[in-house]
Design an enzyme around this catalytic site. Sequence first.
Site, PDB file in Angstrom:
ATOM      1  N   ASP A  25       0.833  -1.210   0.000  1.00 21.67           N
ATOM      2  CA  ASP A  25       0.000   0.000   0.000  1.00 21.67           C
ATOM      3  C   ASP A  25       0.867   1.259   0.000  1.00 21.67           C
ATOM      4  O   ASP A  25       1.982   1.259   0.527  1.00 21.67           O
ATOM      5  CB  ASP A  25      -0.908  -0.017   1.235  1.00 21.67           C
ATOM      6  CG  ASP A  25      -2.064   0.969   1.115  1.00 21.67           C
ATOM      7  OD1 ASP A  25      -2.385   1.391  -0.015  1.00 21.67           O
ATOM      8  OD2 ASP A  25      -2.652   1.306   2.159  1.00 21.67           O
ATOM      9  N   ASN A  73     -11.103  -2.546  -5.154  1.00 17.94           N
ATOM     10  CA  ASN A  73     -10.361  -1.523  -5.911  1.00 17.94           C
ATOM     11  C   ASN A  73     -11.041  -1.105  -7.225  1.00 17.94           C
ATOM     12  O   ASN A  73     -10.673  -0.099  -7.825  1.00 17.94           O
ATOM     13  CB  ASN A  73      -8.914  -1.965  -6.176  1.00 17.94           C
ATOM     14  CG  ASN A  73      -8.018  -1.929  -4.946  1.00 17.94           C
ATOM     15  OD1 ASN A  73      -7.109  -2.741  -4.783  1.00 17.94           O
ATOM     16  ND2 ASN A  73      -8.260  -0.966  -4.043  1.00 17.94           N
TER      17      ASN A  73
HETATM   18  C1  IPE Z   1      -5.340  -2.673  -0.054  1.00 18.95           C
HETATM   19  O1  IPE Z   1      -5.045  -1.328  -0.214  1.00 18.95           O
HETATM   20  C2  IPE Z   1      -5.354  -3.367  -1.378  1.00 18.95           C
HETATM   21  C3  IPE Z   1      -4.066  -3.446  -2.066  1.00 18.95           C
HETATM   22  C4  IPE Z   1      -2.912  -3.073  -1.591  1.00 18.95           C
HETATM   23  C5  IPE Z   1      -4.111  -4.016  -3.385  1.00 18.95           C
HETATM   24  P1  IPE Z   1      -6.202  -0.240  -0.313  1.00 18.95           P
HETATM   25  O2  IPE Z   1      -5.529   1.082  -0.418  1.00 18.95           O
HETATM   26  O3  IPE Z   1      -7.150  -0.609  -1.383  1.00 18.95           O
HETATM   27  O4  IPE Z   1      -6.935  -0.423   1.085  1.00 18.95           O
HETATM   28  P2  IPE Z   1      -7.813   0.610   1.914  1.00 18.95           P
HETATM   29  O5  IPE Z   1      -8.791   1.198   0.948  1.00 18.95           O
HETATM   30  O6  IPE Z   1      -6.872   1.632   2.459  1.00 18.95           O
HETATM   31  O7  IPE Z   1      -8.441  -0.210   2.990  1.00 18.95           O
HETATM   32  C1  IPE Z   2      -1.741   0.278  -3.311  1.00 16.01           C
HETATM   33  O1  IPE Z   2      -1.476   1.639  -3.307  1.00 16.01           O
HETATM   34  C2  IPE Z   2      -1.983  -0.261  -4.699  1.00 16.01           C
HETATM   35  C3  IPE Z   2      -3.387  -0.618  -4.955  1.00 16.01           C
HETATM   36  C4  IPE Z   2      -4.348  -0.638  -4.082  1.00 16.01           C
HETATM   37  C5  IPE Z   2      -3.704  -1.010  -6.325  1.00 16.01           C
HETATM   38  P1  IPE Z   2      -2.647   2.701  -3.260  1.00 16.01           P
HETATM   39  O2  IPE Z   2      -3.058   3.026  -4.655  1.00 16.01           O
HETATM   40  O3  IPE Z   2      -3.743   2.247  -2.372  1.00 16.01           O
HETATM   41  O4  IPE Z   2      -1.897   3.945  -2.638  1.00 16.01           O
HETATM   42  P2  IPE Z   2      -2.474   4.951  -1.555  1.00 16.01           P
HETATM   43  O5  IPE Z   2      -2.904   4.145  -0.379  1.00 16.01           O
HETATM   44  O6  IPE Z   2      -3.605   5.663  -2.200  1.00 16.01           O
HETATM   45  O7  IPE Z   2      -1.316   5.837  -1.239  1.00 16.01           O
HETATM   46 MG    MG Z   3      -4.120   2.480  -0.376  1.00 17.38          MG
END
Ligand code: IPE
Ligand code: IPE
Ligand code: MG
Length: 244
Positions: A25, A73
């Site tokens: 993340d 997502n």
């Molecule tokens: C979790 O991250 C999913 C992945 C890393 C693919 P998210 O950014 O989607 O999770 P939330 O929304 O903060 O819970």
């Molecule tokens: C994780 O990084 C990757 C996916 C969930 C696909 P994020 O896209 O959630 O990055 P932040 O949390 O918004 O910084």
């Molecule tokens: Mg995230």
Amino acid sequence: MAAQSGNTKAGENDRIPRHIAIIMDGNGRWARKRGLPRTAGHAVGAENFRKIATTCKNMGMDYLTVYAFSTENWKRPTEEVGAIMKLLKKYLDEAIETMARDKIRMKIFGNVEGLSAELQEMVAKTDAISAGYEGFQANICLNYGGRDEIVRAAMRYARDCAEGKAPAELTEDSFSSYLYSAGIPDPELIIRTGGEKRVSNFLLWQCAYSEFYYTDVLWPDFGPEELEKALEAFRIRERRFGAV
Ligand code: IPE
Ligand code: IPE
Ligand code: MG
């Protein structure tokens, strides 16, 4: 229950877990901090996955499971989802070229039917290549949700029962064989980068006795030295599995 405690190769390799899992993340925030579009963060994040997977393999780990795209997502803007899917395609393309050479097995955990026909084809290819040998395995959670995995497993079990192919008595072990992770030991350690301290629907069944390590480091910055810190923290923890 000796099963879980047998996971770790105790005494070997400074106690390297057999299986670690990572919630990768922080890509979006990494990009924003640099004034770049979120998708730039995903590109650097994908590159970092390659580096960390190689590090894990070289350390002697057996499995690395990463969260690449969750069932939730899809709620993101269409352009971002499109960019992530494009990156996944590029990544799988390159993996198909190199996994035989590097002896890396790869498995996709998730609802593959929800992906484009092109991605589904690539998943079938990586499965076929992986079947050819043994060794380090990277599991990529793609269109993955822990609850979805459990519901799908329950539906498949019910179908097998209706067709007389499954015993009426269900055990934890037999249920596990219906999950994406069938045959794979539970992760001893789950790492989440990016500062959030939640599970976000990741490996809900498999995390029953996992150690959790949270770090504020954003995924694109989580290099081998950060992985080493996580492993060091894991080594000094005492895992009790419900005993005293
Ligand atoms: C979790 O991250 C999913 C992945 C890393 C693919 P998210 O950014 O989607 O999770 P939330 O929304 O903060 O819970
Ligand atoms: C994780 O990084 C990757 C996916 C969930 C696909 P994020 O896209 O959630 O990055 P932040 O949390 O918004 O910084
Ligand atoms: Mg995230």
